[in-house]
Each structure stands twice: as C-alpha cells, then as structure tokens.
Scaffold this motif. Structure first.
Motif, PDB file in Angstrom:
ATOM      1  N   TRP A  81     -34.596  18.845  53.355  1.00 10.32           N
ATOM      2  CA  TRP A  81     -33.892  19.958  53.896  1.00 10.32           C
ATOM      3  C   TRP A  81     -32.424  19.710  53.895  1.00 10.32           C
TER       4      TRP A  81
ATOM      5  N   LEU B  65     -29.390  21.378  55.001  1.00 11.22           N
ATOM      6  CA  LEU B  65     -28.654  22.042  56.135  1.00 11.22           C
ATOM      7  C   LEU B  65     -27.546  21.663  56.504  1.00 11.22           C
ATOM      8  N   GLU B  66     -26.390  22.735  56.721  1.00 18.20           N
ATOM      9  CA  GLU B  66     -25.434  21.938  57.192  1.00 18.20           C
ATOM     10  C   GLU B  66     -24.521  21.231  56.372  1.00 18.20           C
TER      11      GLU B  66
ATOM     12  N   THR C 153     -31.447  16.715  55.501  1.00 15.90           N
ATOM     13  CA  THR C 153     -32.103  16.181  56.751  1.00 15.90           C
ATOM     14  C   THR C 153     -33.356  16.053  56.429  1.00 15.90           C
ATOM     15  N   LYS C 154     -34.230  15.613  57.406  1.00 11.27           N
ATOM     16  CA  LYS C 154     -35.604  15.617  57.385  1.00 11.27           C
ATOM     17  C   LYS C 154     -36.405  17.039  57.654  1.00 11.27           C
ATOM     18  N   GLY C 155     -35.509  17.821  58.492  1.00 10.63           N
ATOM     19  CA  GLY C 155     -35.679  19.006  58.552  1.00 10.63           C
ATOM     20  C   GLY C 155     -36.981  19.353  59.522  1.00 10.63           C
TER      21      GLY C 155
END
Lengths: 429, 83
Positions: A364, A366-367, A371-373
C-alpha cells in the motif's frame, strides 16, 4: 505428438515478475497471441499438457483445458518438451538429433523430443525425475536457442511480432461494422475488423506503417486514433484513445488516453487520459485518471529495471516503461518512473512526483512510502468485486495462489515497509 | 525509559499533530483525534517503528482508542520480546 510446456520453479521465470507471479510464462502476450499460442501453432501437437509452479497449478487448471502438473502426461509415445520461454519463431525441431536435449547455460531444459522407446529408459514418475534422468542419459547440447528472458523483451518486440502475427492470422477486411464517417489509412488488406466489432464514426485507423487487428466484440469510440501495428482484443473498448504503434490490448479492457508500444494483458482499465508507453500491464489493473509512466530518460541512456528492489538490470534499451502486476490500482495523477517495477496487488496513491522505481507486491503505497496498509484481506475483497463486475469468479484456488504470492514476495515487501517507516519517522520528527 | 503509554501518546500526537497534553487514554483515534484512514495506517507504521515490532495490520487497525492501543502494543511487545 504431445507437447509439454514447462515453466518450473528455479528457472528464469522470476525475470518475468511481477507478471509471472500469477501465471505461467507462456501466458504472456506478445503481438496478437500469447507465447504459448505461438508454440502450439508452431508445433501443431495432437495434445498439450503443462507443468507450472505447484502453488499456481490449481488456479491455472481453472483457466485451461490442458492437463496441469499431471505426471500421466509424461507417458505419451511422442513427447515434445519445450520451455515456455523458447521463441516459437526460432524453435527448430529439425536441428534436433535423436537422443538430444537442448539446455541453456544455466542447465534449464529448453527443448527435447522423446519417443516411447526413449521414455522406457527414463524416469517419468514426475517432471523433476524426468528432467534429472534426461540429464543423466541423453546427449546434452548447450545451445543459444533464442528465448525470452525478461518482460521488457516482449514489449520491445511487440511491434514486429504484431506484424508477423497479423500475417499468420490471415484475416483481412471489415467483417464487423465501421460507421461513417470513418478514416481508414493504408492498405485495406492491412486492416481487420472482426465480426461483432464496432467502430464508431470519427475514428482513424492508420495502417500505413503496420496492420491493425480489431477483434470480436471490440468497440472503438469516436475520436480514437489507432496506428498500426496494433491489436485490440475481444470485447475491449477504446474511448477516444490515442493508440499508437506497437500496442497490444488484450480482452475486456477499457483504454483511453495515450498508449504507445505497450501491452495490456487483459481485463484491465486505463479509462482516462494519461500516457502509457513501453509498458506491460497485467490483468485486473486499474490505472486512475492521469496515471502516466515515463519510458525515456532525460539523458537518453539505457533504462534499468530492478526486479528485487536492489539490483538494477540494464535493459539495453533507451525506452522501457512500467511493468505492472495483476490487480494493482493507481490513484489519479500517479506518475511512474522510467522502467518502474510495480508489483501485483499493490495500491498506489500519487505523491505529485515520480514514484520509486520499485514497489513490491501487496504494497500500500501511501504518503510516499510503502506501508502494510489495510492488509491483504482488503485487497482480496477488492479483487473479488472487480472480477465480479466482469463475470469472473475469485475462487478458493485463486486465493490460495495469492496467499502463496504474498509469502513469496514478503522479503522485498518487509524491507520496503521498514524503509517506509524510517522515512515517515524522519518526516514526523 | 518512558512507559508504553507515554510513547503511544507521543507517537499519536506526532502523527496526528495534536498536543500530547490533550491525548487521553479514552480518546478515539478517529472521532476524538481526527485520524483519517491514511493516518491510521501511518500510526500503525509509527508504532511499529517506535517499538521495533511487527503488528498484524487488520488487528492493529481495529484498535479504536489510545488506551486500547497501549494494551495492544504492550501485548505485542511481550510476544515479540521487546519489553
């Protein structure tokens, strides 16, 4: 003759990741057809069987009529065993002497032909046993048989392969419907619109520099321009697209914006504006509006691709775009760097800048960091929804395969997640 | 060394950009502290970095309050030998 296609673990199949995480290498598309379809067309077997990595066998059985990983298929009278990486156009069976097997320099079997008598003296308990006994008993030839070695080779060869496949298909003319006013350039002989295909008014089909093949049920909306050589797959829709030369679009895709010398495997959407060039996009991918990839560096040097997040590989080409795995989704405005590796089942949120060149599967993003999201279950729910919209089932076998892909890709993902945490920490300090 | 609770509050304040003095154990990350979904993911990542642990993302994201996060992280730290 019984053709056995091979795509076994511990071969070069990882060099086709992320696409071959979820399919055998011969399912990859180049030109109009897949590598497997080309091998079958070249060898004209009475029967075909195949061997794939065990973790994907059950899922692949749901997609093919061929026996998969069945040792019984090794007991035929006349076996032609071929690696799925062998280029069909260069498969020369006549050069193979009796009792010979052709291996590459890494010890991977490329092809051999075995009679019933040969098989009597070989161990056919399993494909691994058979390969071991071939190595022990047959004359081993190391030969530079042309093979596919990386995904980007398919992309770079796509334009020429489209031309050859068009000749092989022997289809010409308008069997579907082309609504007026139309603009067809080049020889009509180089255009094929299949039955059930619909070309709306104000579409340009330019076959001056290569053939254009629009397959059954495809629909081409107004203000689309298709430059040959090009293939539009069954039931795909082009929405005012600038579809430039050397492009193959598989079945049931939705494509808008600009696409050049790229392969979209099938069941994927690039509905809106944005540039996709020299890329290979897997299945069930959705590229958000204005998603674009770079395929040329500003200094015109060779593009490198990293398949593991660490080691860059010189592609030898100045033009290579993104390699995007199955089920990956991008947000609006996503910008992929030149030669980007984007894993399967990834969720990508744009940052306004070109993203890192390596994004692992199940990431994931993001930003600006991996990430693991929300985890893989959420990704599976989305996959189920997406496939359901096209009448396809997310099966237990599919989930089992993706669970294993999650494990296979865990080390690279864990490293990227840790790097992401450190970045976030420094941003939050 | 600060307690788990203090460190959870510090990370929460840093990520959500709130005053640590105003972060209470009963505060709900979403309703009280205004965490959006992306920030929830960021919080999980920052807790993992702070405590050098790996959390199962679905379980971690199901934690709703600061106090519950402290309990959850304490348990994970014990399981992973980080306390």
């Amino acid at each position: 003759m019984h053709l056995i296609l091979l795509d076994l673990p511990h071969t070069k199949r990882h060099q086709f990741y992320p696409l071959t995480l979820s399919r055998p290498v011969w399912e990859l598309r180049c030109g109009i057809t897949s590598l497997g379809e080309k091998l079958v067309a070249k060898t004209r077997p009475q029967q075909v069987s195949c061997f794939v990595p065990p973790y994907m066998a059950e899922a692949y059985r749901e997609q093919t009529d061929w026996p998969v990983n069945d040792p019984a298929s090794l007991s035929a009278d006349d076996l032609l065993i071929v690696s799925g990486r062998v280029k069909a156009d260069h498969l020369d069976l006549k050069s193979l002497q009796a009792g010979e097997a052709v291996f590459d320099r890494t010890g991977e079997l490329l092809f051999t032909r075995l009679s019933g008598r040969d098989l009597d003296s070989l161990n056919t308990t399993s494909i691994d046993d058979l390969l071991s006994s071939i190595k022990e008993s047959k004359s081993i030839i190391e030969r530079d048989v042309p093979t596919w070695n990386y995904t980007w080779e398919l992309v770079l060869a796509n334009a020429e392969q489209l031309k050859r496949d068009f000749v092989a298909a022997q289809r010409h003319g308008i069997e579907g419907k082309v609504e007026e006013p139309s603009a067809l350039r080049g020889a009509r002989f180089d255009i094929y619109v299949a039955p059930g295909a619909l070309v709306h008014p104000m579409v340009v089909i330019d076959a001056e520099h290569g053939p254009v093949y629009i397959d059954e049920g495809a629909e081409i909306h107004p203000f689309t321009r298709i430059e040959g050589p090009c293939y539009i797959g069954k039931n795909s829709i082009l929405l005012g697209a600038k579809c430039r030369e050397g492009t193959s679009i598989g079945p049931v895709c939705r494509v808008g914006g600009e696409i050049e010398e790229a392969i979209v495997h099938g069941h994927s959407n690039k509905y809106h504006d944005g540039f996709l060039g020299h890329a290979y996009v897997g299945e069930w991918v959705n590229l958000g509006a204005m998603t674009s990839n770079s395929d040329l560096k500003n200094d015109y040097s060779n593009v490198t691709v990293s398949l593991d997040g660490r080691n860059p590989i010189d592609t030898g080409s100045k033009k290579v775009g993104a390699l995007i795995g199955d089920h990956t989704k991008t947000s609006i405005g996503t910008l992929f760097n030149t030669g980007a590796y984007v894993g399967a089942m990834a969720v990508i949120a744009a940052t306004g800048k070109p993203l890192p060149k390596y994004i692992p599967s199940f990431a994931w993003f993001l930003e600006g960091v991996v990430t693991k999201g929300f985890g893989k279950r959420k990704l599976y729910e989305t996959a189920q929804t997406v496939m359901g919209r096209r009448g396809r089932e997310w099966s237990a076998a599919q989930q089992s395969m993706w669970d294993e892909i999650f494990n296979i890709t865990a080390p690279e993902r864990a490293e990227a997640v840790k790097k992401g945490r450190r970045t976030l920490r420094s941003q939050n300090a | 060394m600060s307690s788990v609770s203090d460190r959870v509050v510090a990370v929460t304040a840093r990520v959500l950009k709130v005053d640590p003095e105003n972060v209470k154990p009963e505060d709900n990350f979403t309703a009280d502290l205004g965490a959006e979904s992306v920030q929830s993911i960021e919080l999980v990542a920052m807790f993992e970095e702070e405590f050098d642990i790996e959390m199962e993302e679905e379980a971690a994201l199901s934690v709703e309050t600061v106090g519950a996060a402290t309990e959850f992280i304490t348990k994970v730290c014990q399981e992973q030998g980080k306390l």
